[in-house]
Design a protein around this motif. Structure first.
Motif, PDB file in Angstrom:
ATOM      1  N   MET A 240      15.103  48.653 -22.418  1.00 64.09           N
ATOM      2  CA  MET A 240      15.901  49.755 -23.058  1.00 64.09           C
ATOM      3  C   MET A 240      15.760  49.157 -24.565  1.00 64.09           C
ATOM      4  SD  MET A 240      19.443  49.549 -20.948  1.00 64.09           S
ATOM      5  CE  MET A 240      19.886  51.412 -20.626  1.00 64.09           C
ATOM      6  N   THR A 241      16.348  50.099 -25.264  1.00 59.83           N
ATOM      7  CA  THR A 241      16.233  49.964 -27.015  1.00 59.83           C
ATOM      8  C   THR A 241      17.464  49.530 -27.557  1.00 59.83           C
ATOM      9  OG1 THR A 241      14.466  51.576 -26.779  1.00 59.83           O
ATOM     10  CG2 THR A 241      15.568  51.015 -28.939  1.00 59.83           C
ATOM     11  N   ASP A 242      17.366  48.698 -28.478  1.00 58.58           N
ATOM     12  CA  ASP A 242      18.659  48.468 -29.091  1.00 58.58           C
ATOM     13  C   ASP A 242      19.179  49.645 -29.667  1.00 58.58           C
ATOM     14  OD1 ASP A 242      20.973  47.631 -30.615  1.00 58.58           O
ATOM     15  OD2 ASP A 242      19.566  45.813 -31.858  1.00 58.58           O
ATOM     16  N   LEU A 243      20.317  50.186 -29.928  1.00 57.50           N
ATOM     17  CA  LEU A 243      20.989  51.411 -30.374  1.00 57.50           C
ATOM     18  C   LEU A 243      21.532  51.075 -31.701  1.00 57.50           C
ATOM     19  CD1 LEU A 243      23.045  52.944 -27.339  1.00 57.50           C
ATOM     20  CD2 LEU A 243      20.502  53.472 -28.225  1.00 57.50           C
TER      21      LEU A 243
ATOM     22  N   SER B 226      23.726  39.729 -34.908  1.00 58.84           N
ATOM     23  CA  SER B 226      23.126  40.660 -34.108  1.00 58.84           C
ATOM     24  C   SER B 226      22.037  40.164 -33.661  1.00 58.84           C
ATOM     25  CB  SER B 226      22.903  41.857 -34.655  1.00 58.84           C
ATOM     26  OG  SER B 226      22.093  42.888 -34.098  1.00 58.84           O
TER      27      SER B 226
ATOM     28  N   ASN C 190      18.898  40.060 -30.513  1.00 54.05           N
ATOM     29  CA  ASN C 190      18.384  40.501 -29.307  1.00 54.05           C
ATOM     30  C   ASN C 190      19.468  41.661 -28.599  1.00 54.05           C
ATOM     31  OD1 ASN C 190      16.028  39.199 -29.810  1.00 54.05           O
ATOM     32  ND2 ASN C 190      16.825  37.204 -28.583  1.00 54.05           N
ATOM     33  N   GLY C 191      19.782  42.531 -29.310  1.00 51.12           N
ATOM     34  CA  GLY C 191      20.861  43.549 -28.881  1.00 51.12           C
ATOM     35  C   GLY C 191      22.246  43.078 -28.612  1.00 51.12           C
ATOM     36  N   ARG C 192      22.498  41.731 -28.662  1.00 50.22           N
ATOM     37  CA  ARG C 192      23.975  41.383 -28.216  1.00 50.22           C
ATOM     38  C   ARG C 192      24.567  41.023 -29.777  1.00 50.22           C
ATOM     39  NH1 ARG C 192      25.080  38.621 -23.794  1.00 50.22           N
ATOM     40  NH2 ARG C 192      26.359  37.372 -24.877  1.00 50.22           N
TER      41      ARG C 192
ATOM     42  N   ASP D 267      27.101  44.817 -25.932  1.00 53.51           N
ATOM     43  CA  ASP D 267      25.615  45.123 -25.501  1.00 53.51           C
ATOM     44  C   ASP D 267      25.136  46.323 -26.253  1.00 53.51           C
ATOM     45  OD1 ASP D 267      23.274  45.486 -24.406  1.00 53.51           O
ATOM     46  OD2 ASP D 267      24.034  45.612 -22.537  1.00 53.51           O
TER      47      ASP D 267
ATOM     48  N   ARG E  12      22.359  47.671 -26.213  1.00 55.63           N
ATOM     49  CA  ARG E  12      21.479  48.617 -25.663  1.00 55.63           C
ATOM     50  C   ARG E  12      22.223  49.714 -25.164  1.00 55.63           C
ATOM     51  NH1 ARG E  12      18.892  44.275 -21.822  1.00 55.63           N
ATOM     52  NH2 ARG E  12      21.243  43.611 -21.839  1.00 55.63           N
ATOM     53  N   THR E  13      23.584  49.554 -24.849  1.00 56.56           N
ATOM     54  CA  THR E  13      24.417  50.509 -23.946  1.00 56.56           C
ATOM     55  C   THR E  13      25.229  51.007 -24.766  1.00 56.56           C
ATOM     56  OG1 THR E  13      25.853  48.847 -23.326  1.00 56.56           O
ATOM     57  CG2 THR E  13      23.813  49.597 -21.744  1.00 56.56           C
TER      58      THR E  13
END
Length: 59
Positions: free
Chosen positions: A1-4, A30, A32-34, A48, A50-51
């Protein structure tokens, strides 16, 4: 998944799109997507990236 939220940096102000009751939050980190955000009404939350696409607050 990609970081939004790849553009977010510490200090930026954001809103959570599904939780407007949390108020405005300031990005703390920020990695690794967290994304750690300190929200006005809820305190520190790890999102998250990524979501959830956080909404940038621009004055």
């Amino acid at each position: 998944m990609t970081d939004l939220n790849p553009f977010l940096e510490p200090g930026m102000l954001v809103r959570h799109p599904d939780r407007p009751d949390w108020g405005i939050g300031q990005v703390q980190s920020s990695i690794n997507g967290r994304i750690t955000v300190n929200f006005e009404q809820t305190g520190k939350i790890v999102v998250d990236g990524r979501t959830i696409a956080l909404q940038l607050v621009v004055d």
